[in-house]
Scaffold this motif. Structure first.
Motif, PDB file in Angstrom:
ATOM      1  N   HIS A   1     -66.104 -30.584  -1.580  1.00 16.63           N
ATOM      2  CA  HIS A   1     -66.515 -31.720  -2.408  1.00 16.63           C
ATOM      3  C   HIS A   1     -65.629 -32.948  -2.130  1.00 16.63           C
ATOM      4  O   HIS A   1     -64.407 -32.831  -1.981  1.00 16.63           O
TER       5      HIS A   1
ATOM      6  N   ASP B   1     -65.055 -35.304  -4.276  1.00 19.23           N
ATOM      7  CA  ASP B   1     -64.229 -35.479  -5.480  1.00 19.23           C
ATOM      8  C   ASP B   1     -63.826 -36.936  -5.716  1.00 19.23           C
ATOM      9  O   ASP B   1     -62.718 -37.225  -6.169  1.00 19.23           O
TER      10      ASP B   1
ATOM     11  N   GLU C   1     -57.777 -28.163  -0.489  1.00 19.84           N
ATOM     12  CA  GLU C   1     -57.754 -28.507  -1.914  1.00 19.84           C
ATOM     13  C   GLU C   1     -56.403 -29.080  -2.320  1.00 19.84           C
ATOM     14  O   GLU C   1     -56.338 -30.002  -3.152  1.00 19.84           O
TER      15      GLU C   1
ATOM     16  N   SER D   1     -55.994 -32.810  -3.888  1.00 23.90           N
ATOM     17  CA  SER D   1     -55.269 -32.983  -5.147  1.00 23.90           C
ATOM     18  C   SER D   1     -54.097 -33.941  -4.977  1.00 23.90           C
ATOM     19  O   SER D   1     -53.855 -34.807  -5.833  1.00 23.90           O
TER      20      SER D   1
ATOM     21  N   LYS E   1     -55.404 -37.488  -4.799  1.00 21.44           N
ATOM     22  CA  LYS E   1     -55.875 -37.984  -6.089  1.00 21.44           C
ATOM     23  C   LYS E   1     -54.718 -38.266  -7.050  1.00 21.44           C
ATOM     24  O   LYS E   1     -54.820 -39.141  -7.921  1.00 21.44           O
TER      25      LYS E   1
END
Length: 338
Positions: free
Chosen positions: A129, A131, A290, A294, A297
């Motif tokens: 994704h 995201d 991931e 993270s 972000k």
């Protein structure tokens, strides 16, 4: 659709190909960004060991889903990237949770055709994704995940002193994630501008230029005689890899992220007395992807600082060879497809 094919070492050609059709268990992606990585450059040079020609390069990719099958949670129109190391799911490595080193792995743009094309079909299980990240950011997830995986392989933790050899894109990402893991990070390279980038842009603690400084003496100085507890090679240079054994602390770990065709040579007594650990780090896993997303972000990594050169897809063939020249200051070239 238009594709860019590396026909033989040193040669590209734009070629027309059929747009891939949707097949069971796959997703069709319209490519929006292509990051140029060391694997692409080495393939162009003819020095990539897992490579056959002709080949469509490209595995640092971001795009938009146009059709999908067996991809629960994903939608047409969604911005995505994907894990470009397609695995069998059945071999000893896959059963052990290590699909990144599957015995019959097919890496996009290496073993099979990649993403220097308007569209690509990928196994739906590989989707990641977006995201909320931009296409630029998503195309940088894969190269950063390579470094994140190496750091995880090494078990880096606060208190470690990590020497990263090679300040190219993979080395820079390795430095970033060693820093995020809490280590003191030392960058070693022979290019002053790249070392300056390490200091100014990614907050590396110390830098060493192997051409102008005595590396062993400087490392001893910086570590109060202990030497680095972790050494990570991101050069793929045989000379650099062999030298890295001499930089290890007693009890240290040496991780080879870079890849080359030759044979490693080192002193067994020197390695043995250190009770050192030698390991390779190949590709990355979904866990690493991931972790990178993270970190992006949460503002721990600023991925777009890596992008130094931008071109449109129809300009790649003319520009590509220039990216091999260190004098051109390329950290990351990013290709856009409208």
């Amino acid at each position: 659709m238009e594709t860019l094919v590396c026909t033989t070492p040193g040669h590209f050609a734009y070629q027309q190909a059929e747009k891939p059709e949707l097949t069971p268990g796959h997703t069709l992606i319209k490519i929006k960004r292509i990051g140029i990585c060391g694997t692409d450059l080495h393939a162009f040079e003819g020095t990539q060991p897992f490579f056959n020609y002709p080949r469509i390069l490209g595995h640092e990719l971001a795009g938009e889903i146009v059709a999908l099958d067996d991809a629960p949670g994903f939608e047409v129109g969604e911005a995505v990237t994907f894990v470009p190391y397609f695995n069998c799911g059945k071999c000893v490595a896959c059963r052990a949770g290590k699909p990144n080193c599957c015995t019959s792995i097919k890496v996009s743009g290496v073993h099979i055709d990649g993403g220097m094309a308007e569209y690509i079909s990928v196994p739906s299980y590989s989707l990641v994704h977006g995201d909320g990240l931009s296409f630029d950011e998503l195309a940088l997830v894969e190269p950063l995940a390579i470094g994140a995986h190496g750091v995880r392989r090494a078990g880096v933790q606060p208190g470690d002193v990590v020497l990263v050899v090679g300040a190219g894109p993979i080395g820079l990402g390795t430095m970033e994630f060693a820093r995020i893991a809490g280590a003191t990070v030392i960058a070693l390279d022979i290019n002053d501008s790249r070392l300056a980038f390490c200091r100014d842009r990614i907050r590396v603690d110390h830098t060493i230029n192997a051409l102008t400084e005595n590396v062993t003496e400087r490392l001893s100085e910086l570590t109060n005689g202990d030497m680095p507890t972790v050494v990570m090679d991101a050069t793929g240079s045989l000379r650099a890899i062999n030298a890295g054994f001499t930089y290890l602390a007693h009890g240290g770990r040496y991780v080879l992220i870079g890849l080359q065709k030759g044979e490693i040579n080192f002193s067994h007594p020197e390695f043995h007395k250190r009770e050192a650990t030698l390991m390779s780090s190949r590709n990355a896993t979904r866990q690493d992807f991931e972790h990178v997303i993270s970190s992006m972000k949460n503002g721990l990594v600023e991925p777009t600082t890596y992008i130094t050169h931008r071109v449109q897809f129809d300009e790649v063939m003319d520009q590509f060879e220039s990216w091999l020249d260190p004098q051109n200051g390329v950290i990351k070239a990013m290709v856009a497809i409208n």
